[in-house]
Design a protein around this motif. Structure first.
Motif, PDB file in Angstrom:
ATOM      1  N   LEU A   1       0.828  -1.205   0.000  1.00 35.62           N
ATOM      2  CA  LEU A   1       0.000   0.000   0.000  1.00 35.62           C
ATOM      3  C   LEU A   1       0.865   1.258   0.000  1.00 35.62           C
ATOM      4  CD1 LEU A   1      -2.902   0.909  -0.018  1.00 35.62           C
ATOM      5  CD2 LEU A   1      -2.883   0.834   2.473  1.00 35.62           C
ATOM      6  N   LYS A   2       1.954   1.258   0.767  1.00 34.41           N
ATOM      7  CA  LYS A   2       2.875   2.402   0.779  1.00 34.41           C
ATOM      8  C   LYS A   2       3.541   2.567  -0.577  1.00 34.41           C
ATOM      9  CE  LYS A   2       4.019   2.351   5.688  1.00 34.41           C
ATOM     10  NZ  LYS A   2       5.075   2.114   6.678  1.00 34.41           N
ATOM     11  N   ARG A   3       3.926   1.467  -1.185  1.00 33.09           N
ATOM     12  CA  ARG A   3       4.567   1.515  -2.504  1.00 33.09           C
ATOM     13  C   ARG A   3       3.584   2.048  -3.555  1.00 33.09           C
ATOM     14  NH1 ARG A   3       9.654   1.197  -4.908  1.00 33.09           N
ATOM     15  NH2 ARG A   3       9.552  -0.100  -6.742  1.00 33.09           N
TER      16      ARG A   3
ATOM     17  N   ASN B   1       6.187  -4.800  -6.246  1.00 32.68           N
ATOM     18  CA  ASN B   1       7.221  -5.676  -5.701  1.00 32.68           C
ATOM     19  C   ASN B   1       7.267  -6.899  -6.605  1.00 32.68           C
ATOM     20  OD1 ASN B   1       5.191  -7.467  -4.903  1.00 32.68           O
ATOM     21  ND2 ASN B   1       5.722  -7.442  -2.745  1.00 32.68           N
ATOM     22  N   GLU B   2       7.897  -7.950  -6.162  1.00 31.54           N
ATOM     23  CA  GLU B   2       8.034  -9.128  -7.019  1.00 31.54           C
ATOM     24  C   GLU B   2       6.682  -9.728  -7.397  1.00 31.54           C
ATOM     25  OE1 GLU B   2      11.092 -12.635  -7.698  1.00 31.54           O
ATOM     26  OE2 GLU B   2      11.505 -10.676  -6.894  1.00 31.54           O
TER      27      GLU B   2
ATOM     28  N   SER C   1      -6.363  -2.101 -11.910  1.00 25.77           N
ATOM     29  CA  SER C   1      -6.231  -3.156 -10.932  1.00 25.77           C
ATOM     30  C   SER C   1      -4.917  -3.037 -10.178  1.00 25.77           C
ATOM     31  CB  SER C   1      -6.299  -4.514 -11.657  1.00 25.77           C
ATOM     32  OG  SER C   1      -6.177  -5.569 -10.771  1.00 25.77           O
ATOM     33  N   VAL C   2      -4.955  -3.405  -8.905  1.00 24.12           N
ATOM     34  CA  VAL C   2      -3.748  -3.599  -8.110  1.00 24.12           C
ATOM     35  C   VAL C   2      -3.874  -5.009  -7.574  1.00 24.12           C
ATOM     36  CG1 VAL C   2      -2.423  -2.875  -6.098  1.00 24.12           C
ATOM     37  CG2 VAL C   2      -3.656  -1.168  -7.441  1.00 24.12           C
ATOM     38  N   THR C   3      -3.085  -5.902  -8.109  1.00 23.88           N
ATOM     39  CA  THR C   3      -3.313  -7.304  -7.825  1.00 23.88           C
ATOM     40  C   THR C   3      -2.014  -8.100  -7.817  1.00 23.88           C
ATOM     41  OG1 THR C   3      -4.563  -9.240  -8.547  1.00 23.88           O
ATOM     42  CG2 THR C   3      -3.728  -7.811 -10.266  1.00 23.88           C
ATOM     43  N   ALA C   4      -2.107  -9.277  -7.239  1.00 23.73           N
ATOM     44  CA  ALA C   4      -0.977 -10.196  -7.305  1.00 23.73           C
ATOM     45  C   ALA C   4      -0.781 -10.584  -8.769  1.00 23.73           C
ATOM     46  CB  ALA C   4      -1.239 -11.432  -6.454  1.00 23.73           C
ATOM     47  N   HIS C   5       0.420 -10.897  -9.131  1.00 22.81           N
ATOM     48  CA  HIS C   5       0.790 -11.178 -10.519  1.00 22.81           C
ATOM     49  C   HIS C   5       0.116 -12.460 -10.979  1.00 22.81           C
ATOM     50  CE1 HIS C   5       3.231 -10.848 -14.059  1.00 22.81           C
ATOM     51  NE2 HIS C   5       3.781 -12.018 -13.857  1.00 22.81           N
ATOM     52  N   ASP C   6      -1.090 -12.333 -11.567  1.00 20.77           N
ATOM     53  CA  ASP C   6      -1.812 -13.522 -12.018  1.00 20.77           C
ATOM     54  C   ASP C   6      -2.414 -13.355 -13.415  1.00 20.77           C
ATOM     55  OD1 ASP C   6      -3.786 -11.723 -11.487  1.00 20.77           O
ATOM     56  OD2 ASP C   6      -4.984 -13.067 -10.257  1.00 20.77           O
ATOM     57  N   TYR C   7      -1.937 -12.376 -14.151  1.00 21.02           N
ATOM     58  CA  TYR C   7      -2.510 -12.133 -15.464  1.00 21.02           C
ATOM     59  C   TYR C   7      -1.715 -12.791 -16.519  1.00 21.02           C
ATOM     60  CZ  TYR C   7       0.830  -8.279 -15.215  1.00 21.02           C
ATOM     61  OH  TYR C   7       1.954  -7.511 -15.033  1.00 21.02           O
TER      62      TYR C   7
END
Length: 90
Positions: free
Chosen positions: A22-24, A64-65, A84-90
């Protein structure tokens, strides 16, 4: 100054993010609001890149990674829409 619009689902996604991410994301928004997508390309850590395939026309920045911000830029206006702000799943 660039205007940053967030999709309505982005607010729900942000509530679930770890504090570090969230800070990033807030730092990402600060950079975009001042210098736009070109400012992101100057900072190697964000690894800002265009997407293709299903996400053609959008860009991705690394928080991040694992986590990414997916956004699009409207050329006619000084506006960035965060999709979107999401985990790398695309």
């Amino acid at each position: 100054m660039w205007e940053i619009l967030e999709h309505r689902r982005t607010a729900r996604q942000l509530k679930k993010l770890p504090l570090e991410i969230l800070k990033r994301y807030e730092k990402w928004k600060d950079i975009v609001s001042v210098s736009g997508p070109t400012g992101l390309r100057m900072i190697r850590g964000f690894n800002d890149e265009p997407l293709d395939g299903e996400w053609s026309g959008h860009r991705s920045s690394r928080l991040n990674e694992q986590y990414r911000v997916i956004y699009s830029v409207e050329r006619n206006e000084v506006r960035v829409e965060v999709v979107s702000v999401t985990a790398h799943d695309y």
